[in-house]
Design a protein around this motif. Structure first.
Motif, PDB file in Angstrom:
ATOM      1  N   GLU A 101       0.824  -1.206   0.000  1.00  0.00           N
ATOM      2  CA  GLU A 101       0.000   0.000   0.000  1.00  0.00           C
ATOM      3  C   GLU A 101       0.862   1.262   0.000  1.00  0.00           C
ATOM      4  O   GLU A 101       0.595   2.208  -0.744  1.00  0.00           O
ATOM      5  N   MET A 102       1.912   1.258   0.809  1.00  0.00           N
ATOM      6  CA  MET A 102       2.818   2.416   0.855  1.00  0.00           C
ATOM      7  C   MET A 102       3.528   2.590  -0.487  1.00  0.00           C
ATOM      8  O   MET A 102       3.681   3.708  -0.980  1.00  0.00           O
ATOM      9  N   GLY A 103       3.937   1.484  -1.087  1.00  0.00           N
ATOM     10  CA  GLY A 103       4.590   1.550  -2.394  1.00  0.00           C
ATOM     11  C   GLY A 103       3.682   2.173  -3.441  1.00  0.00           C
ATOM     12  O   GLY A 103       4.117   2.995  -4.252  1.00  0.00           O
ATOM     13  N   ARG A 104       2.395   1.795  -3.421  1.00  0.00           N
ATOM     14  CA  ARG A 104       1.439   2.369  -4.371  1.00  0.00           C
ATOM     15  C   ARG A 104       1.251   3.866  -4.119  1.00  0.00           C
ATOM     16  O   ARG A 104       1.184   4.666  -5.048  1.00  0.00           O
ATOM     17  N   LYS A 105       1.161   4.262  -2.840  1.00  0.00           N
ATOM     18  CA  LYS A 105       0.991   5.693  -2.520  1.00  0.00           C
ATOM     19  C   LYS A 105       2.179   6.513  -3.011  1.00  0.00           C
ATOM     20  O   LYS A 105       2.005   7.596  -3.586  1.00  0.00           O
ATOM     21  N   ILE A 106       3.373   6.012  -2.782  1.00  0.00           N
ATOM     22  CA  ILE A 106       4.573   6.750  -3.204  1.00  0.00           C
ATOM     23  C   ILE A 106       4.666   6.791  -4.727  1.00  0.00           C
ATOM     24  O   ILE A 106       4.972   7.842  -5.313  1.00  0.00           O
ATOM     25  N   ALA A 107       4.388   5.665  -5.377  1.00  0.00           N
ATOM     26  CA  ALA A 107       4.436   5.626  -6.844  1.00  0.00           C
ATOM     27  C   ALA A 107       3.412   6.594  -7.434  1.00  0.00           C
ATOM     28  O   ALA A 107       3.698   7.307  -8.405  1.00  0.00           O
ATOM     29  N   ARG A 108       2.221   6.657  -6.844  1.00  0.00           N
ATOM     30  CA  ARG A 108       1.181   7.572  -7.338  1.00  0.00           C
ATOM     31  C   ARG A 108       1.610   9.024  -7.140  1.00  0.00           C
ATOM     32  O   ARG A 108       1.434   9.864  -8.032  1.00  0.00           O
ATOM     33  N   ALA A 109       2.165   9.324  -5.971  1.00  0.00           N
ATOM     34  CA  ALA A 109       2.632  10.697  -5.716  1.00  0.00           C
ATOM     35  C   ALA A 109       3.704  11.099  -6.729  1.00  0.00           C
ATOM     36  O   ALA A 109       3.716  12.242  -7.211  1.00  0.00           O
ATOM     37  N   ASN A 110       4.588  10.170  -7.076  1.00  0.00           N
ATOM     38  CA  ASN A 110       5.627  10.467  -8.068  1.00  0.00           C
ATOM     39  C   ASN A 110       5.020  10.683  -9.454  1.00  0.00           C
ATOM     40  O   ASN A 110       5.491  11.533 -10.219  1.00  0.00           O
ATOM     41  N   ALA A 111       3.970   9.938  -9.788  1.00  0.00           N
ATOM     42  CA  ALA A 111       3.289  10.145 -11.069  1.00  0.00           C
ATOM     43  C   ALA A 111       2.595  11.506 -11.083  1.00  0.00           C
ATOM     44  O   ALA A 111       2.670  12.243 -12.077  1.00  0.00           O
ATOM     45  N   ILE A 112       1.931  11.837  -9.988  1.00  0.00           N
ATOM     46  CA  ILE A 112       1.258  13.144  -9.880  1.00  0.00           C
ATOM     47  C   ILE A 112       2.272  14.273 -10.065  1.00  0.00           C
ATOM     48  O   ILE A 112       1.996  15.266 -10.751  1.00  0.00           O
ATOM     49  N   ASN A 113       3.449  14.131  -9.465  1.00  0.00           N
ATOM     50  CA  ASN A 113       4.481  15.167  -9.602  1.00  0.00           C
ATOM     51  C   ASN A 113       4.878  15.387 -11.059  1.00  0.00           C
ATOM     52  O   ASN A 113       5.273  16.489 -11.437  1.00  0.00           O
ATOM     53  N   LYS A 114       4.769  14.359 -11.884  1.00  0.00           N
ATOM     54  CA  LYS A 114       5.088  14.499 -13.307  1.00  0.00           C
ATOM     55  C   LYS A 114       3.966  15.206 -14.070  1.00  0.00           C
ATOM     56  O   LYS A 114       4.189  15.725 -15.164  1.00  0.00           O
ATOM     57  N   MET A 115       2.769  15.208 -13.500  1.00  0.00           N
ATOM     58  CA  MET A 115       1.640  15.857 -14.169  1.00  0.00           C
ATOM     59  C   MET A 115       1.707  17.376 -14.088  1.00  0.00           C
ATOM     60  O   MET A 115       1.239  18.070 -14.999  1.00  0.00           O
ATOM     61  N   TRP A 116       2.252  17.913 -12.999  1.00  0.00           N
ATOM     62  CA  TRP A 116       2.281  19.367 -12.818  1.00  0.00           C
ATOM     63  C   TRP A 116       2.869  20.097 -14.028  1.00  0.00           C
ATOM     64  O   TRP A 116       2.229  21.012 -14.569  1.00  0.00           O
ATOM     65  N   PRO A 117       4.089  19.748 -14.466  1.00  0.00           N
ATOM     66  CA  PRO A 117       4.641  20.500 -15.602  1.00  0.00           C
ATOM     67  C   PRO A 117       3.868  20.265 -16.901  1.00  0.00           C
ATOM     68  O   PRO A 117       3.747  21.172 -17.724  1.00  0.00           O
ATOM     69  N   LEU A 118       3.320  19.070 -17.086  1.00  0.00           N
ATOM     70  CA  LEU A 118       2.552  18.795 -18.302  1.00  0.00           C
ATOM     71  C   LEU A 118       1.297  19.651 -18.357  1.00  0.00           C
ATOM     72  O   LEU A 118       0.990  20.270 -19.386  1.00  0.00           O
ATOM     73  N   MET A 119       0.574  19.691 -17.250  1.00  0.00           N
ATOM     74  CA  MET A 119      -0.658  20.477 -17.235  1.00  0.00           C
ATOM     75  C   MET A 119      -0.365  21.971 -17.209  1.00  0.00           C
ATOM     76  O   MET A 119      -1.131  22.775 -17.758  1.00  0.00           O
ATOM     77  N   GLY A 120       0.745  22.364 -16.586  1.00  0.00           N
ATOM     78  CA  GLY A 120       1.151  23.763 -16.613  1.00  0.00           C
ATOM     79  C   GLY A 120       1.449  24.226 -18.035  1.00  0.00           C
ATOM     80  O   GLY A 120       1.058  25.322 -18.447  1.00  0.00           O
TER      81      GLY A 120
END
Length: 179
Positions: A101-120
Protein backbone atom coordinates in the motif's frame (compact mmCIF):
# COMPACT_ATOMS: atom_id res chain seq x y z
CA UNK A 1 4.68 21.32 2.62
CA UNK A 2 2.26 19.13 0.63
CA UNK A 3 0.00 20.08 -2.27
CA UNK A 4 -3.06 20.62 -0.06
CA UNK A 5 -1.16 22.99 2.24
CA UNK A 6 0.22 24.92 -0.73
CA UNK A 7 -3.28 25.18 -2.23
CA UNK A 8 -4.66 26.53 1.07
CA UNK A 9 -1.91 29.17 1.21
CA UNK A 10 -2.52 30.19 -2.43
CA UNK A 11 -6.23 30.65 -1.72
CA UNK A 12 -5.53 32.57 1.50
CA UNK A 13 -3.37 34.99 -0.49
CA UNK A 14 -6.15 35.51 -3.03
CA UNK A 15 -4.08 34.40 -6.00
CA UNK A 16 -6.90 33.97 -8.49
CA UNK A 17 -5.22 33.98 -11.91
CA UNK A 18 -5.63 30.83 -13.98
CA UNK A 19 -3.52 28.02 -12.57
CA UNK A 20 -3.43 24.28 -12.10
CA UNK A 21 -4.79 22.98 -8.80
CA UNK A 22 -4.57 19.57 -7.13
CA UNK A 23 -8.26 19.17 -8.00
CA UNK A 24 -7.43 19.80 -11.68
CA UNK A 25 -4.84 17.03 -11.57
CA UNK A 26 -7.27 14.58 -10.00
CA UNK A 27 -10.02 15.50 -12.45
CA UNK A 28 -7.65 14.77 -15.34
CA UNK A 29 -7.03 11.17 -14.23
CA UNK A 30 -9.29 8.64 -15.96
CA UNK A 31 -7.80 5.52 -14.38
CA UNK A 32 -4.82 4.34 -12.38
CA UNK A 33 -3.01 1.02 -12.46
CA UNK A 34 -0.47 -0.51 -10.09
CA UNK A 35 1.93 -3.40 -10.44
CA UNK A 36 5.38 -4.46 -9.34
CA UNK A 37 8.26 -5.21 -11.67
CA UNK A 38 7.81 -8.84 -10.62
CA UNK A 39 4.16 -8.69 -11.72
CA UNK A 40 5.33 -7.35 -15.08
CA UNK A 41 7.82 -10.17 -15.62
CA UNK A 42 5.24 -12.78 -14.63
CA UNK A 43 2.77 -11.21 -17.06
CA UNK A 44 5.25 -11.21 -19.93
CA UNK A 45 6.10 -14.84 -19.25
CA UNK A 46 2.42 -15.80 -19.11
CA UNK A 47 1.60 -14.06 -22.39
CA UNK A 48 4.61 -15.56 -24.13
CA UNK A 49 3.73 -19.01 -22.80
CA UNK A 50 0.10 -18.65 -23.87
CA UNK A 51 1.19 -17.61 -27.36
CA UNK A 52 3.88 -20.28 -27.55
CA UNK A 53 6.58 -17.67 -28.12
CA UNK A 54 10.21 -17.61 -27.10
CA UNK A 55 11.32 -14.41 -25.39
CA UNK A 56 14.92 -14.48 -26.53
CA UNK A 57 18.20 -15.04 -24.75
CA UNK A 58 17.90 -12.10 -22.35
CA UNK A 59 14.60 -13.24 -20.84
CA UNK A 60 14.88 -16.98 -20.46
CA UNK A 61 13.43 -16.99 -16.95
CA UNK A 62 10.87 -19.28 -15.49
CA UNK A 63 8.55 -18.02 -12.77
CA UNK A 64 10.68 -19.71 -10.11
CA UNK A 65 13.77 -17.78 -11.28
CA UNK A 66 12.30 -14.26 -11.04
CA UNK A 67 14.45 -12.22 -8.64
CA UNK A 68 12.62 -11.31 -5.43
CA UNK A 69 13.95 -7.74 -5.73
CA UNK A 70 11.56 -7.12 -8.63
CA UNK A 71 8.68 -7.34 -6.15
CA UNK A 72 10.12 -4.32 -4.29
CA UNK A 73 9.70 -1.97 -7.27
CA UNK A 74 6.14 -0.62 -7.58
CA UNK A 75 4.80 1.21 -10.61
CA UNK A 76 1.77 3.46 -10.95
CA UNK A 77 0.41 4.25 -14.41
CA UNK A 78 -2.09 7.09 -14.62
CA UNK A 79 -4.17 7.35 -17.77
CA UNK A 80 -5.16 10.96 -18.38
CA UNK A 81 -8.29 12.35 -20.03
CA UNK A 82 -6.57 12.80 -23.38
CA UNK A 83 -5.18 9.23 -23.33
CA UNK A 84 -1.64 10.22 -22.35
CA UNK A 85 -0.01 8.06 -19.68
CA UNK A 86 2.13 9.21 -16.77
CA UNK A 87 4.15 6.82 -14.62
CA UNK A 88 5.52 6.92 -11.11
CA UNK A 89 7.60 4.40 -9.27
CA UNK A 90 8.62 3.47 -5.76
CA UNK A 91 11.58 1.26 -4.89
CA UNK A 92 12.05 -0.26 -1.46
CA UNK A 93 15.68 -0.81 -0.40
CA UNK A 94 14.99 -3.17 2.52
CA UNK A 95 12.65 -6.08 1.81
CA UNK A 96 11.63 -6.03 5.50
CA UNK A 97 10.18 -2.54 5.02
CA UNK A 98 8.17 -3.32 1.88
CA UNK A 99 4.51 -2.43 2.21
CA UNK A 100 2.43 -2.77 -0.97
CA UNK A 101 0.00 0.00 0.00
CA UNK A 102 2.82 2.42 0.86
CA UNK A 103 4.59 1.55 -2.39
CA UNK A 104 1.44 2.37 -4.37
CA UNK A 105 0.99 5.69 -2.52
CA UNK A 106 4.57 6.75 -3.20
CA UNK A 107 4.44 5.63 -6.84
CA UNK A 108 1.18 7.57 -7.34
CA UNK A 109 2.63 10.70 -5.72
CA UNK A 110 5.63 10.47 -8.07
CA UNK A 111 3.29 10.14 -11.07
CA UNK A 112 1.26 13.14 -9.88
CA UNK A 113 4.48 15.17 -9.60
CA UNK A 114 5.09 14.50 -13.31
CA UNK A 115 1.64 15.86 -14.17
CA UNK A 116 2.28 19.37 -12.82
CA UNK A 117 4.64 20.50 -15.60
CA UNK A 118 2.55 18.80 -18.30
CA UNK A 119 -0.66 20.48 -17.23
CA UNK A 120 1.15 23.76 -16.61
CA UNK A 121 2.44 23.69 -20.18
CA UNK A 122 -1.08 22.98 -21.51
CA UNK A 123 -2.50 25.87 -19.45
CA UNK A 124 0.19 28.24 -20.71
CA UNK A 125 -0.68 27.26 -24.29
CA UNK A 126 -4.36 28.00 -23.66
CA UNK A 127 -3.50 31.33 -22.04
CA UNK A 128 -1.25 32.29 -24.95
CA UNK A 129 -4.26 31.95 -27.22
CA UNK A 130 -4.45 30.96 -30.83
CA UNK A 131 -1.51 31.81 -33.02
CA UNK A 132 -1.79 33.71 -36.27
CA UNK A 133 -1.00 30.41 -38.00
CA UNK A 134 -3.97 28.72 -36.30
CA UNK A 135 -6.27 31.62 -37.23
CA UNK A 136 -5.04 31.43 -40.81
CA UNK A 137 -5.65 27.68 -40.91
CA UNK A 138 -9.18 28.20 -39.58
CA UNK A 139 -9.95 30.90 -42.13
CA UNK A 140 -8.62 28.78 -45.01
CA UNK A 141 -10.24 25.49 -43.94
CA UNK A 142 -11.83 23.69 -46.91
CA UNK A 143 -15.55 24.18 -46.36
CA UNK A 144 -17.60 21.01 -47.04
CA UNK A 145 -20.06 21.39 -49.91
CA UNK A 146 -23.05 20.88 -47.58
CA UNK A 147 -22.05 23.76 -45.28
CA UNK A 148 -23.24 27.26 -46.10
CA UNK A 149 -21.10 29.60 -43.95
CA UNK A 150 -22.62 32.74 -45.43
CA UNK A 151 -26.02 31.45 -46.48
CA UNK A 152 -25.07 30.67 -50.07
CA UNK A 153 -24.97 27.15 -51.49
CA UNK A 154 -21.74 25.27 -50.98
CA UNK A 155 -19.12 25.50 -53.65
CA UNK A 156 -16.50 22.82 -54.31
CA UNK A 157 -13.03 24.03 -53.41
CA UNK A 158 -14.28 26.90 -51.26
CA UNK A 159 -12.22 27.74 -48.18
CA UNK A 160 -12.88 29.80 -45.09
CA UNK A 161 -15.75 32.13 -44.47
CA UNK A 162 -16.56 35.76 -45.11
CA UNK A 163 -18.59 35.93 -41.90
CA UNK A 164 -15.70 37.14 -39.74
CA UNK A 165 -12.41 38.93 -39.91
CA UNK A 166 -9.12 37.47 -38.70
CA UNK A 167 -9.38 39.31 -35.32
CA UNK A 168 -12.92 37.99 -34.88
CA UNK A 169 -11.80 34.45 -35.78
CA UNK A 170 -8.96 34.78 -33.28
CA UNK A 171 -11.40 35.86 -30.55
CA UNK A 172 -13.67 32.91 -31.37
CA UNK A 173 -10.76 30.45 -31.26
CA UNK A 174 -9.60 31.98 -27.96
CA UNK A 175 -13.07 31.27 -26.57
CA UNK A 176 -13.14 27.72 -27.96
CA UNK A 177 -9.71 26.99 -26.47
CA UNK A 178 -10.92 28.18 -23.06
CA UNK A 179 -8.50 31.07 -22.74
Amino acid sequence: MNDAQIETEIQAKGLTAPRITPADLEANIVSEHYFTAGDGVVGVLAVADAQGKQLGDKVQLRAAEIPDELDLLTFCVLILRNGFTVTGESACASPENFDAEMGRKIARANAINKMWPLMGYALKNRLAGPTDEQVGRFLTWPVPADVYPDGTPGQPGRTGTNLMSAPQAKAMLQYVLGG
